[in-house]
Write an enzyme that holds these catalytic residues in place. Sequence first.
Site, PDB file in Angstrom:
ATOM      1  N   HIS A  17       0.932  -1.040   0.338  1.00  0.00           N
ATOM      2  CA  HIS A  17      -0.159  -0.451  -0.326  1.00  0.00           C
ATOM      3  C   HIS A  17       0.909   1.314  -0.671  1.00  0.00           C
ATOM      4  O   HIS A  17       0.668   2.553  -0.547  1.00  0.00           O
ATOM      5  CB  HIS A  17      -0.971   0.045   1.502  1.00  0.00           C
ATOM      6  N   LYS A  41     -16.396  -7.242   5.471  1.00  0.00           N
ATOM      7  CA  LYS A  41     -14.823  -8.243   5.220  1.00  0.00           C
ATOM      8  C   LYS A  41     -14.635  -7.929   6.972  1.00  0.00           C
ATOM      9  O   LYS A  41     -13.607  -9.248   7.055  1.00  0.00           O
ATOM     10  CB  LYS A  41     -14.110  -7.132   5.260  1.00  0.00           C
ATOM     11  N   ARG A  95      -2.006  -7.101  -7.493  1.00  0.00           N
ATOM     12  CA  ARG A  95      -0.864  -7.695  -7.569  1.00  0.00           C
ATOM     13  C   ARG A  95      -0.575  -8.442  -8.306  1.00  0.00           C
ATOM     14  O   ARG A  95       0.043  -8.532  -9.354  1.00  0.00           O
ATOM     15  CB  ARG A  95      -0.630  -7.561  -6.576  1.00  0.00           C
ATOM     16  N   SER A 133      -3.020  -8.228   2.657  1.00  0.00           N
ATOM     17  CA  SER A 133      -3.372  -7.813   4.859  1.00  0.00           C
ATOM     18  C   SER A 133      -3.871  -9.293   4.752  1.00  0.00           C
ATOM     19  O   SER A 133      -3.624  -8.856   6.055  1.00  0.00           O
ATOM     20  CB  SER A 133      -4.493  -6.658   4.365  1.00  0.00           C
TER      21      SER A 133
END
Length: 163
Positions: A17, A41, A95, A133
């Site tokens: 990030h 989430k 990514r 994460s």
Amino acid sequence: MRIGLYPGTFDPVTLGHTDIIQRAMALVDRLVVGVAINRDKGPLFDLDARVAMVRAECDLIQARTGGEIVVHPFENLLIDCARDVNATLILRGLRAVADFEYEFQMVGMNRLLDASVETVFMMADARRQAIASKLVKEIARLGGDVSGFVPPMVVEALAAKYR
């Protein structure tokens, strides 16, 4: 003034990030880092903790780049958040190909909602492509060393959470 929005849950903020944030500063005059309140989430860190971690890292980047970075929590639609902060550009980090498929759908929907807001994809630095994460939290939960994936403040916060 070119205003960009870099949204995410940042649970927690990673070196991937911060790499995107730092490189995005070359593209905009003001970067708004939107910290999403995403109840679906089930984040490990509450909103205040995530905002504080993002703000601390952004302060360091801002000191190095001289650009303007604003940390902005939001819970509405991404396109509405972009309007709220006057962003004409949404920045998204990628990514892998799997990220692109999801992001491609999001861009299409956002364009239908407001065609005046562009989305720009930035590829993660090759050294940071594996960092997610979710994986960082799993490694930390199982007692692994996450210092190569997150800023020092986050290493400490994860250790405190999993003690």
